[in-house]
Design an enzyme around this catalytic site. Structure first.
Site, PDB file in Angstrom:
ATOM      1  N   ASP A 241       0.821  -1.219   0.000  1.00 59.32           N
ATOM      2  CA  ASP A 241       0.000   0.000   0.000  1.00 59.32           C
ATOM      3  C   ASP A 241       0.848   1.259   0.000  1.00 59.32           C
ATOM      4  O   ASP A 241       0.416   2.310  -0.460  1.00 59.32           O
ATOM      5  CB  ASP A 241      -0.948  -0.004   1.192  1.00 59.32           C
ATOM      6  CG  ASP A 241      -2.038  -1.033   0.963  1.00 59.32           C
ATOM      7  OD1 ASP A 241      -1.800  -2.218   1.243  1.00 59.32           O
ATOM      8  OD2 ASP A 241      -3.105  -0.655   0.445  1.00 59.32           O
ATOM      9  N   ASN A 251       1.692  -2.961   4.151  1.00 51.58           N
ATOM     10  CA  ASN A 251       0.711  -3.799   3.449  1.00 51.58           C
ATOM     11  C   ASN A 251      -0.296  -4.291   4.485  1.00 51.58           C
ATOM     12  O   ASN A 251      -0.198  -3.992   5.678  1.00 51.58           O
ATOM     13  CB  ASN A 251       1.403  -4.957   2.727  1.00 51.58           C
ATOM     14  CG  ASN A 251       0.469  -5.667   1.767  1.00 51.58           C
ATOM     15  OD1 ASN A 251      -0.165  -5.028   0.929  1.00 51.58           O
ATOM     16  ND2 ASN A 251       0.335  -6.968   1.873  1.00 51.58           N
TER      17      ASN A 251
END
Ligand code: MRU
Length: 347
Positions: A241, A251
């Site tokens: 992310d 993440n």
């Protein structure tokens, strides 16, 4: 190889989103014509996954621009800034959201012409962001193949959360690499962590694998260490992310523990992500904002409350995996050791 799963589609002057909160039990499309509805769709995870959020935000900016009723270029840009603020507030961790909004604002500021022409440029840019992400994911798939372990047997790969077509413009990042390995007859099976609490692995990754007939085994998150200890896993691939320039990677929650376990079993641990997920402003992962979501995601399964009253909850949606646990970061420009990231990819 492509597939037919596109989480965001521009059609008849509106955006169609696959409602990812309903899969795999129901396949529904949600039509979005106003930017406030796009903001809500991102916030409520109808569309989710870092690159898909970026694509949705690009269209959100265009929908907002379309709603601005002025011919005055200066007022238009001021109103567009307000729309950007609302879209930015939807989710804090996935940097693709901020990246796409900044790109849309830049185009608006740099466009030469009247407001109608700026709006047309914004739509073209949102479509370009979407197309580029699709091409990027396919390149990530190709580069991923080059770094997967070389073995005489087919590979068994473990993944976490959903990183497939649903989380991108299509194809996927980590699941894109898995898809490419399947296409090239190098994959025996994918193990998908269920991914508590939102169950993106059990619901979405499993669904995508079934669509493509990729053999998939769903395990609960706590079973991953056991599977590695038993020698069942040849490699772990996850998405991201937000990646800091030193390679620390945010993440989905549970990724960090997976990386620790992979290291202690000598299982290679790969992160697959587009360069748009790298935050070149952040030196390391401690600076990445971590979203905390509502505790009901923990104490409720469906409509059923599973915890007694009087309990407290902590529900971070992401964690940060330190770069030293990552074997390679696979991007559309190639796969790099985390130490090389800044030198090789600085825009
Ligand atoms: O909270 P979500 O479902 O948006 O989180 C998604 C993830 O953590 C994905 O693994 C990540 O965005 C990579 S997507 C290709």
């Amino acid at each position: 190889m492509t597939n037919n799963i596109y989480p965001v589609v521009w059609q008849d002057e509106r955006v169609l989103l696959i409602d990812q909160t309903k899969l795999p039990l129901e396949y529904n499309l949600v039509a979005i014509s106003r930017y406030e509805d796009m903001a809500l769709a991102i916030k409520n995870m109808i569309v989710r996954g870092a690159p898909a959020i970026g694509v949705a935000a690009g269209y959100g900016m265009y929908l907002g621009a379309r709603e601005i009723q002025t011919d005055d270029g200066k007022i238009f840009l001021q109103e567009l800034q307000k729309i950007a603020v609302i879209l930015r507030e939807t989710r804090p961790t996935a940097v693709n959201l901020f990246w796409a909004i900044s790109r849309m604002l830049k185009i608006a500021h740099e466009s030469i012409g009247n407001v109608t022409e700026i709006k047309a440029n914004l739509l073209a840019t949102a479509q370009q962001i979407q197309l580029e992400d699709l091409q990027t994911c396919q390149a990530i798939g190709d580069h991923g193949l080059a770094v997967l372990p070389k073995k005489p047997d087919k590979l068994t790969i473990l993944t976490h959360c959903n990183t497939g077509s649903l989380a991108t413009a299509g194809y996927g990042t980590a699941l894109g690499v898995i898809r490419s390995a399947w296409r090239d007859h190098r994959l025996a099976r994918v193990y998908a962590d269920e991914t508590r609490p939102r169950l993106q692995g059990a619901k979405l990754t499993a669904w995508e694998c079934v669509q493509e007939q990729i053999p998939v085994t769903v395990i609960t998150d706590g079973m991953a260490a056991h599977c590695m200890q038993q020698g069942m896993i040849d490699g772990v691939i996850v998405g991201a992310d937000r990646i800091a320039v030193n390679g620390d990677t945010a993440n989905k929650i549970g990724t960090y523990s997976l990386a620790v376990v992979a290291k202690s079993h000598n299982v290679p641990f790969f992160v697959a992500a587009p360069i748009s997920t790298i935050d070149f402003e952040l030196e390391n992962g401690s600076q990445i904002p971590i979203e905390e979501r509502h505790p009901s995601e923990i104490y409720q399964v469906g409509e059923t409350v599973i915890c007694p009253p009087g309990v407290e909850f902590y529900n971070p949606a992401f964690d940060v995996t330190p770069a030293n646990l990552i074997t390679a970061i696979i991007t559309e420009k190639g796969a790099f050791h985390p130490d090389e990231l800044l030198a090789k990819l600085k825009r």
